[in-house]
Scaffold this motif. Structure first.
Motif, PDB file in Angstrom:
ATOM      1  N   GLY A 195       0.809  -1.217   0.000  1.00 19.96           N
ATOM      2  CA  GLY A 195       0.000   0.000   0.000  1.00 19.96           C
ATOM      3  C   GLY A 195       0.837   1.259   0.000  1.00 19.96           C
ATOM      4  N   TYR A 196       2.103   1.143   0.393  1.00  9.83           N
ATOM      5  CA  TYR A 196       3.020   2.279   0.317  1.00  9.83           C
ATOM      6  C   TYR A 196       3.583   2.356  -1.102  1.00  9.83           C
ATOM      7  CZ  TYR A 196       2.963   3.506   5.240  1.00  9.83           C
ATOM      8  OH  TYR A 196       2.570   3.960   6.472  1.00  9.83           O
ATOM      9  N   VAL A 197       3.692   3.586  -1.632  1.00 12.12           N
ATOM     10  CA  VAL A 197       4.013   3.734  -3.045  1.00 12.12           C
ATOM     11  C   VAL A 197       5.332   3.061  -3.417  1.00 12.12           C
ATOM     12  CG1 VAL A 197       2.630   5.785  -3.488  1.00 12.12           C
ATOM     13  CG2 VAL A 197       4.901   6.059  -2.488  1.00 12.12           C
ATOM     14  N   GLY A 198       6.342   3.178  -2.555  1.00 12.99           N
ATOM     15  CA  GLY A 198       7.629   2.552  -2.859  1.00 12.99           C
ATOM     16  C   GLY A 198       7.532   1.038  -2.898  1.00 12.99           C
ATOM     17  N   ARG A 199       6.832   0.465  -1.932  1.00 15.22           N
ATOM     18  CA  ARG A 199       6.661  -0.992  -1.897  1.00 15.22           C
ATOM     19  C   ARG A 199       5.858  -1.458  -3.101  1.00 15.22           C
ATOM     20  NH1 ARG A 199       5.852  -5.287   1.771  1.00 15.22           N
ATOM     21  NH2 ARG A 199       5.445  -7.135   0.496  1.00 15.22           N
ATOM     22  N   ASP A 200       4.776  -0.758  -3.412  1.00 19.57           N
ATOM     23  CA  ASP A 200       3.937  -1.161  -4.539  1.00 19.57           C
ATOM     24  C   ASP A 200       4.697  -1.096  -5.856  1.00 19.57           C
ATOM     25  OD1 ASP A 200       1.923  -1.544  -2.742  1.00 19.57           O
ATOM     26  OD2 ASP A 200       0.772   0.242  -3.299  1.00 19.57           O
ATOM     27  N   LEU A 201       5.602  -0.127  -5.985  1.00 22.23           N
ATOM     28  CA  LEU A 201       6.401  -0.004  -7.206  1.00 22.23           C
ATOM     29  C   LEU A 201       7.331  -1.203  -7.357  1.00 22.23           C
ATOM     30  CD1 LEU A 201       7.235   1.715  -9.644  1.00 22.23           C
ATOM     31  CD2 LEU A 201       8.824   2.930  -8.152  1.00 22.23           C
ATOM     32  N   VAL A 202       7.962  -1.605  -6.265  1.00 23.80           N
ATOM     33  CA  VAL A 202       8.845  -2.775  -6.293  1.00 23.80           C
ATOM     34  C   VAL A 202       8.039  -4.036  -6.580  1.00 23.80           C
ATOM     35  CG1 VAL A 202      10.390  -4.224  -4.926  1.00 23.80           C
ATOM     36  CG2 VAL A 202      10.556  -1.730  -4.766  1.00 23.80           C
ATOM     37  N   ASP A 203       6.896  -4.180  -5.895  1.00 26.82           N
ATOM     38  CA  ASP A 203       6.068  -5.374  -6.103  1.00 26.82           C
ATOM     39  C   ASP A 203       5.576  -5.463  -7.546  1.00 26.82           C
ATOM     40  OD1 ASP A 203       6.386  -6.166  -3.526  1.00 26.82           O
ATOM     41  OD2 ASP A 203       4.393  -5.563  -2.830  1.00 26.82           O
ATOM     42  N   ALA A 204       5.198  -4.329  -8.132  1.00 24.86           N
ATOM     43  CA  ALA A 204       4.706  -4.334  -9.513  1.00 24.86           C
ATOM     44  C   ALA A 204       5.803  -4.782 -10.471  1.00 24.86           C
ATOM     45  CB  ALA A 204       4.205  -2.943  -9.894  1.00 24.86           C
ATOM     46  N   THR A 205       7.042  -4.357 -10.222  1.00 27.02           N
ATOM     47  CA  THR A 205       8.159  -4.773 -11.069  1.00 27.02           C
ATOM     48  C   THR A 205       8.404  -6.267 -10.944  1.00 27.02           C
ATOM     49  OG1 THR A 205       9.182  -2.594 -10.737  1.00 27.02           O
ATOM     50  CG2 THR A 205      10.579  -4.332 -11.631  1.00 27.02           C
ATOM     51  N   CYS A 206       8.316  -6.792  -9.715  1.00 23.70           N
ATOM     52  CA  CYS A 206       8.513  -8.230  -9.507  1.00 23.70           C
ATOM     53  C   CYS A 206       7.406  -9.042 -10.188  1.00 23.70           C
ATOM     54  CB  CYS A 206       8.553  -8.546  -8.013  1.00 23.70           C
ATOM     55  SG  CYS A 206      10.020  -7.910  -7.168  1.00 23.70           S
ATOM     56  N   ARG A 207       6.188  -8.553 -10.136  1.00 23.49           N
ATOM     57  CA  ARG A 207       5.091  -9.283 -10.790  1.00 23.49           C
ATOM     58  C   ARG A 207       5.308  -9.376 -12.289  1.00 23.49           C
ATOM     59  NH1 ARG A 207       1.881  -6.709  -6.825  1.00 23.49           N
ATOM     60  NH2 ARG A 207       1.416  -4.978  -8.233  1.00 23.49           N
ATOM     61  N   LYS A 208       5.881  -8.310 -12.881  1.00 28.18           N
ATOM     62  CA  LYS A 208       6.190  -8.371 -14.313  1.00 28.18           C
ATOM     63  C   LYS A 208       7.185  -9.485 -14.616  1.00 28.18           C
ATOM     64  CE  LYS A 208       5.432  -3.424 -15.231  1.00 28.18           C
ATOM     65  NZ  LYS A 208       6.092  -2.151 -15.610  1.00 28.18           N
ATOM     66  N   LEU A 209       8.025  -9.792 -13.629  1.00 27.57           N
ATOM     67  CA  LEU A 209       9.027 -10.844 -13.803  1.00 27.57           C
ATOM     68  C   LEU A 209       8.495 -12.211 -13.395  1.00 27.57           C
ATOM     69  CD1 LEU A 209      12.090  -8.855 -12.386  1.00 27.57           C
ATOM     70  CD2 LEU A 209      11.639  -9.387 -14.787  1.00 27.57           C
ATOM     71  N   GLY A 210       7.262 -12.263 -12.904  1.00 26.50           N
ATOM     72  CA  GLY A 210       6.621 -13.534 -12.611  1.00 26.50           C
ATOM     73  C   GLY A 210       6.801 -14.068 -11.211  1.00 26.50           C
ATOM     74  N   PHE A 211       7.140 -13.233 -10.239  1.00 29.06           N
ATOM     75  CA  PHE A 211       7.290 -13.719  -8.862  1.00 29.06           C
ATOM     76  C   PHE A 211       6.988 -12.589  -7.885  1.00 29.06           C
ATOM     77  CE2 PHE A 211      11.341 -11.810  -9.841  1.00 29.06           C
ATOM     78  CZ  PHE A 211      11.764 -11.233  -8.653  1.00 29.06           C
ATOM     79  N   GLU A 212       6.913 -12.946  -6.603  1.00 26.57           N
ATOM     80  CA  GLU A 212       6.716 -11.978  -5.537  1.00 26.57           C
ATOM     81  C   GLU A 212       7.822 -12.124  -4.502  1.00 26.57           C
ATOM     82  OE1 GLU A 212       2.963 -11.690  -3.695  1.00 26.57           O
ATOM     83  OE2 GLU A 212       1.814 -11.580  -5.569  1.00 26.57           O
ATOM     84  N   VAL A 264      11.853   2.007 -11.087  1.00 27.80           N
ATOM     85  CA  VAL A 264      12.283   3.399 -11.256  1.00 27.80           C
ATOM     86  C   VAL A 264      11.120   4.286 -10.815  1.00 27.80           C
ATOM     87  CG1 VAL A 264      13.016   5.195 -12.865  1.00 27.80           C
ATOM     88  CG2 VAL A 264      13.815   2.847 -13.171  1.00 27.80           C
ATOM     89  N   ARG A 265      11.400   5.251  -9.986  1.00 25.73           N
ATOM     90  CA  ARG A 265      10.335   6.159  -9.571  1.00 25.73           C
ATOM     91  C   ARG A 265      10.485   7.493 -10.290  1.00 25.73           C
ATOM     92  NH1 ARG A 265      11.084   8.754  -3.571  1.00 25.73           N
ATOM     93  NH2 ARG A 265      13.031   9.864  -3.939  1.00 25.73           N
ATOM     94  N   HIS A 266       9.351   8.078 -10.669  1.00 25.36           N
ATOM     95  CA  HIS A 266       9.319   9.354 -11.367  1.00 25.36           C
ATOM     96  C   HIS A 266       8.620  10.363 -10.459  1.00 25.36           C
ATOM     97  CE1 HIS A 266      10.495   7.127 -14.960  1.00 25.36           C
ATOM     98  NE2 HIS A 266       9.535   6.269 -14.668  1.00 25.36           N
TER      99      HIS A 266
END
Length: 300
Positions: A195-212, A264-266
């Protein structure tokens, strides 16, 4: 139309509960109900549906929220502009900033700004909801991650920043020049909660790679995360420049760039597009854009 009644409406709109709204406003519930009915009679249309104990906003209420917010902001702008012209003071600034940037980057800038503009009242809040705080007029300016398009906001890009892995210097990972997110699947991590923006950004990148990724511990404070890394509890994935201003405080932490697909955060600075900006607010906007521009030049 009485501004007070608009404020009453906003309280009911936020709580969807007349008693809680009345408690926040410091008035009795019957008085609040009477004022809302008077407002509805003036408009000739209901703003809320009362269904048993439930309060539901009508379509007219949603429309009134939009224009009522503009009316309250216009009144505030008029008062702010008049006060600035009358007193010649530097005014007031309310700023929302991401917790990690506030803790590790922006305080020295605020000290310099306050030294140069001692008459400016500067109020800074730490929040992951900078855009929402701007849109609700709780702050004048907000620094947060780049959001979706919104015509109500003026948005100034502040640059992009990759994430690095922060590990204890004694960790076997500390000898790596670069590391991938996949390499961290089985490594203990300390992170922000979901729910925190930094954590969600990392989690979203990992999901693109197929894992958590799994975490050993979670905390809402960037300073706490670094203390946990320093104590050897786990590593953390955070913006690359997190400790750059305070590296001396964490000599036992090593930052390792991520390779492959990386988060990457913008960042962007936002404020309400049609609001009045005081001289002090315009000056802080310039200071902030220059500050982040210099960070990009320095490689942060």
């Amino acid at each position: 139309m009485d501004t007070r009644n608009i404020l009453y409406f906003m309280a009911v709109y936020e709580h969807l509960h007349f008693t809680r709204a009345a408690e926040e406003l410091g008035i009795s519930q019957p008085t609040l109900s009477q004022q809302i009915r008077a407002l509805e009679n003036e408009l000739g249309i209901p703003l809320f549906d009362r269904i048993g104990k439930k309060v539901i906003v009508t379509e007219a209420g949603k429309m009134f929220k939009h224009y009522g917010t503009k009316m309250l902001q216009a009144e505030m702008d008029i008062k702010t502009a008049a006060t600035e012209l009358k007193s010649g003071s530097q005014g007031e600034i309310r700023l929302a900033a991401l917790p990690s940037d506030l803790d590790f980057r922006l305080v020295p800038l605020f000290v310099r700004f306050k030294t140069k503009y001692p008459d400016t009242r500067l109020q800074v809040i730490s929040t992951i909801f900078a855009h929402e705080e701007v849109l609700s007029h709780k702050v004048d300016l907000g620094i947060g991650l780049q959001g979706s398009a919104d015509d109500r906001l003026t948005r100034i890009p502040l640059g992009s920043e990759p994430y690095h892995l922060f590990v204890h210097a004694d960790s076997k990972l500390a000898r790596r020049k670069r590391i991938t997110l996949e390499d961290l699947k089985d490594h203990p991590l300390v992170m922000y909660p979901k729910g925190y923006v930094g954590r969600d950004l990392v989690d979203a990148t990992c999901r693109k790679l197929g894992f958590e990724l799994s975490t050993a511990m979670e905390t809402a404070s960037a300073a706490s995360l670094l203390q946990l890394v320093s104590a050897g509890i786990g590593a953390t994935i955070q913006p690359a420049g997190l400790t750059r201003q305070n590296g001396k405080d964490y000599p036992d932490i090593v930052a390792i760039p991520l390779s492959g697909v990386e988060p990457v955060r913008h960042l962007e600075l936002t404020y309400y597009a049609d609001r009045f900006l005081t001289g002090a607010q315009r000056e802080l906007i310039r200071w902030l854009t220059d500050f982040f521009s210099e960070m990009k030049t320095d490689g942060s």
